[in-house]
Structure formats: structure tokens, C-alpha cells
Design a protein around this motif. Structure first.
Motif, PDB file in Angstrom:
ATOM      1  N   ASP A  42     -13.574   3.639  18.231  1.00  0.00           N
ATOM      2  CA  ASP A  42     -12.221   4.029  18.737  1.00  0.00           C
ATOM      3  C   ASP A  42     -11.208   2.648  18.934  1.00  0.00           C
ATOM      4  O   ASP A  42     -10.306   2.802  19.075  1.00  0.00           O
ATOM      5  N   ASP A  43     -11.973   1.562  19.013  1.00  0.00           N
ATOM      6  CA  ASP A  43     -11.096   0.378  19.192  1.00  0.00           C
ATOM      7  C   ASP A  43     -10.816  -0.390  17.895  1.00  0.00           C
ATOM      8  O   ASP A  43     -11.864  -0.057  16.905  1.00  0.00           O
ATOM      9  N   ALA A  44      -9.930  -1.165  17.951  1.00  0.00           N
ATOM     10  CA  ALA A  44      -9.825  -2.159  16.732  1.00  0.00           C
ATOM     11  C   ALA A  44     -10.717  -3.244  16.826  1.00  0.00           C
ATOM     12  O   ALA A  44     -10.273  -4.240  17.362  1.00  0.00           O
ATOM     13  N   THR A  45     -11.722  -3.050  16.190  1.00  0.00           N
ATOM     14  CA  THR A  45     -12.783  -4.115  16.308  1.00  0.00           C
ATOM     15  C   THR A  45     -12.588  -4.860  14.662  1.00  0.00           C
ATOM     16  O   THR A  45     -12.018  -4.336  13.939  1.00  0.00           O
ATOM     17  N   PRO A  46     -13.418  -6.184  14.680  1.00  0.00           N
ATOM     18  CA  PRO A  46     -13.430  -6.658  13.176  1.00  0.00           C
ATOM     19  C   PRO A  46     -13.916  -5.467  12.226  1.00  0.00           C
ATOM     20  O   PRO A  46     -13.649  -5.608  10.888  1.00  0.00           O
ATOM     21  N   VAL A  86      -9.673   7.302   3.006  1.00  0.00           N
ATOM     22  CA  VAL A  86     -11.135   7.555   3.149  1.00  0.00           C
ATOM     23  C   VAL A  86     -11.518   6.473   4.190  1.00  0.00           C
ATOM     24  O   VAL A  86     -12.406   6.645   4.873  1.00  0.00           O
ATOM     25  N   GLY A  87     -10.968   5.263   4.202  1.00  0.00           N
ATOM     26  CA  GLY A  87     -11.139   4.367   5.044  1.00  0.00           C
ATOM     27  C   GLY A  87     -11.071   4.851   6.630  1.00  0.00           C
ATOM     28  O   GLY A  87     -11.808   4.657   7.439  1.00  0.00           O
ATOM     29  N   GLY A 111      -8.611  -2.963  -0.621  1.00  0.00           N
ATOM     30  CA  GLY A 111      -8.945  -3.784  -1.889  1.00  0.00           C
ATOM     31  C   GLY A 111      -9.434  -3.073  -2.925  1.00  0.00           C
ATOM     32  O   GLY A 111      -9.201  -3.293  -4.182  1.00  0.00           O
ATOM     33  N   LEU A 112     -10.425  -2.153  -2.508  1.00  0.00           N
ATOM     34  CA  LEU A 112     -10.960  -1.231  -3.739  1.00  0.00           C
ATOM     35  C   LEU A 112      -9.999  -0.440  -4.072  1.00  0.00           C
ATOM     36  O   LEU A 112     -10.033   0.008  -5.596  1.00  0.00           O
ATOM     37  N   GLY A 113      -8.711  -0.152  -3.442  1.00  0.00           N
ATOM     38  CA  GLY A 113      -7.758   0.539  -4.351  1.00  0.00           C
ATOM     39  C   GLY A 113      -7.015  -0.146  -5.313  1.00  0.00           C
ATOM     40  O   GLY A 113      -6.664   0.121  -6.361  1.00  0.00           O
ATOM     41  N   ALA A 160     -12.379  -4.457   8.872  1.00  0.00           N
ATOM     42  CA  ALA A 160     -12.906  -4.790   7.703  1.00  0.00           C
ATOM     43  C   ALA A 160     -13.111  -3.656   6.747  1.00  0.00           C
ATOM     44  O   ALA A 160     -12.777  -3.603   5.514  1.00  0.00           O
ATOM     45  N   VAL A 161     -13.351  -2.191   7.393  1.00  0.00           N
ATOM     46  CA  VAL A 161     -13.247  -1.018   6.548  1.00  0.00           C
ATOM     47  C   VAL A 161     -12.002  -0.803   5.842  1.00  0.00           C
ATOM     48  O   VAL A 161     -11.869  -0.395   4.818  1.00  0.00           O
ATOM     49  N   LEU A 162     -10.812  -0.963   6.567  1.00  0.00           N
ATOM     50  CA  LEU A 162      -9.392  -0.852   6.321  1.00  0.00           C
ATOM     51  C   LEU A 162      -8.887  -1.726   5.103  1.00  0.00           C
ATOM     52  O   LEU A 162      -8.569  -1.291   3.911  1.00  0.00           O
TER      53      LEU A 162
END
Length: 107
Positions: A78-82, A67-68, A93-95, A86-88
Motif C-alpha cells: 500500500d505504501d510507496a516503498t523502494p 503489469v507492474g 525498463g522491460l517495456g 523498483a517494480v514500476l
């Protein structure tokens, strides 16, 4: 990169093999002493419960991680930003929290 992954993978496989051998020897010695049939049944039952709980945990975490990734793809990041990291991390964490509450209801 593969030059680093091969030794790490080899080390993990060796540790896992040693763990399996030690557990098998422990069970064999426990069986050979006799009179520990109820203890062996209890250990097998606990191991089965642990295995099912592990599958439940990873299933929940992987679904929320997917889902993330879906949220990241839907937002067009597209980029690996903070923010993407954080979403991942939030999804993982929610999982884990969802697993905690579900496992409490199962026990």
C-alpha cells in the motif's frame, strides 16, 4: 499543486505550438522551392514510421507498467516503498527493452 501545474502545462503547450509552426514553415519553404518532391515523400514516410514506432513503444511500456501495478496490487503493498518503485521502474525498463528487440525485428 494546481498552481504549479498550470504554468508548466502552459509552457509545454507553447513549446509544442512553436514546434508545429516551425515544422509547417519548413515544409512550406521546401515545397515552394520545387524539385523536392521525392524528399517530401521520404520525410512523410519516415514520419509515419516514427509515429508507428512511438505508438508501439508506448503501448508496450504501458502494458508492462500495468503489469507492474498489478503485481503491486496483488502483493498487497500500500505504501510507496523502494520495492514498489523498483517494480514500476523494472516494468518500464522491460517495456523499453521489449520495444528495442521488437523494433529491431521490424527493421
Amino acid at each position: 499543486m494546481p498552481g504549479i501545474l498550470v504554468p508548466i502545462t502552459l509552457f509545454v503547450c507553447i513549446v509544442f505550438a512553436i514546434k508545429i509552426v516551425v515544422e509547417a514553415r519548413f515544409r512550406n519553404k521546401l515545397l515552394s522551392t520545387g524539385g523536392a518532391e521525392e524528399l517530401l515523400r521520404s520525410m512523410a514516410r519516415d514520419e509515419d514510421i516514427r509515429r508507428r514506432h512511438g505508438a508501439l513503444r508506448w503501448g508496450i511500456v504501458m502494458v508492462l507498467l500495468a503489469v507492474g501495478f498489478g503485481i503491486i496490487e496483488g502483493a498487497g503493498w500500500d505504501d510507496a516503498t523502494p520495492g514498489t518503485i523498483a517494480v514500476l521502474l523494472g516494468a518500464v525498463g522491460l517495456g523499453n527493452l521489449a520495444y528495442y528487440f521488437i523494433s529491431r525485428k521490424l527493421d
